[in-house]
Design a protein around this motif. Sequence first.
Motif, PDB file in Angstrom:
ATOM      1  N   GLY A  22       0.802  -1.089  -0.221  1.00  0.00           N
ATOM      2  CA  GLY A  22      -0.081   0.237  -0.030  1.00  0.00           C
ATOM      3  C   GLY A  22       0.790   1.524  -0.296  1.00  0.00           C
ATOM      4  N   SER A  87      -4.703  -2.503   0.713  1.00  0.00           N
ATOM      5  CA  SER A  87      -4.844  -0.481   0.274  1.00  0.00           C
ATOM      6  C   SER A  87      -4.754  -1.051  -1.351  1.00  0.00           C
ATOM      7  N   THR A 112      -9.391  -2.213   1.079  1.00  0.00           N
ATOM      8  CA  THR A 112      -9.277  -2.107  -0.039  1.00  0.00           C
ATOM      9  C   THR A 112     -10.588  -1.858  -0.414  1.00  0.00           C
ATOM     10  N   PRO A 116     -13.314   3.894  -3.389  1.00  0.00           N
ATOM     11  CA  PRO A 116     -12.817   3.849  -1.664  1.00  0.00           C
ATOM     12  C   PRO A 116     -12.850   5.049  -0.926  1.00  0.00           C
ATOM     13  N   SER A 228     -15.295  -1.291   1.543  1.00  0.00           N
ATOM     14  CA  SER A 228     -14.767  -3.427   1.099  1.00  0.00           C
ATOM     15  C   SER A 228     -16.101  -4.587   1.251  1.00  0.00           C
TER      16      SER A 228
END
Length: 275
Positions: A22, A87, A112, A116, A228
């Motif tokens: 990430g 992420s 993730t 998002p 998510s």
Amino acid sequence: MPDISLHVDIQGQGFPLLGLHGHPGFGRNLSVFADHLSTRFQIFAPDLRGYGRSRCQGKFTMQDHLDDLEALLDRFQIEKCLVLGWSLGGILAMELALRLPQRISGLILIATAARPWGNHPPITWQDNLYTGIAGLINYVKPGWQWNIDTFAKRSLFRYLIQQHTPTAYNYIAQTAVPAYLQTSAAATNALYTAIKAGYNRIPDIWQIVCPCLVLAGAEDRHITAASSLETAQNLKYSQWYCYPHTAHLFPWEISQQVLADIDAWLENHPQVSQF
């Protein structure tokens, strides 16, 4: 911009697994997964462009990450692989599955989302002060309970983790702090430019037909559990877990539970690791 030859850590033997970190980050952030899964997979954990030891000159876009990753698969002659992304890495994993469907056998998506969003409170000067103090002390003396209780729980770490254990702070000292220091301004700019443009792949991810495991922390303020869940609901073949009393760095909070759930999913989906 031409693709660059990414620095990559390779570990283990077996079916290829591409691990994507990430932001901020580098490949070593995935050691919590790689150390466990390398007994059955060959793990490829690159430092993405502008992160860690994958240095680059000038600005770039998120698209360049995908070009680099496709070049990496070609370089190591990886015809098919499982992808684990945390992420930002999860976003890139979904993008790869859309771009190279025949080469991606499955996705493990950690904290993730395809659209998002976060609910992080405003950051105060006290937050930054306590984070700096806590981070420095923890880097020198990882997992020290006095530092956790005195500074870390009052710092921005309180939004990244919910279970303030020495184990979680050891991971932060060993990999999070070095990753932060080695993340370039160009990498930060590429990510924030995509977010500001309203990144949203929800309308497209129905095209991903490989099995997907989607894992979330219930108290994640950076990429919420709700976002998510929205992703899991729009993937054709997905399984979703949400862990209570955890946040964005939940694999470092409850590693044994997370790894056990990944193992169980792999057992139930043997096709994701078949040549």
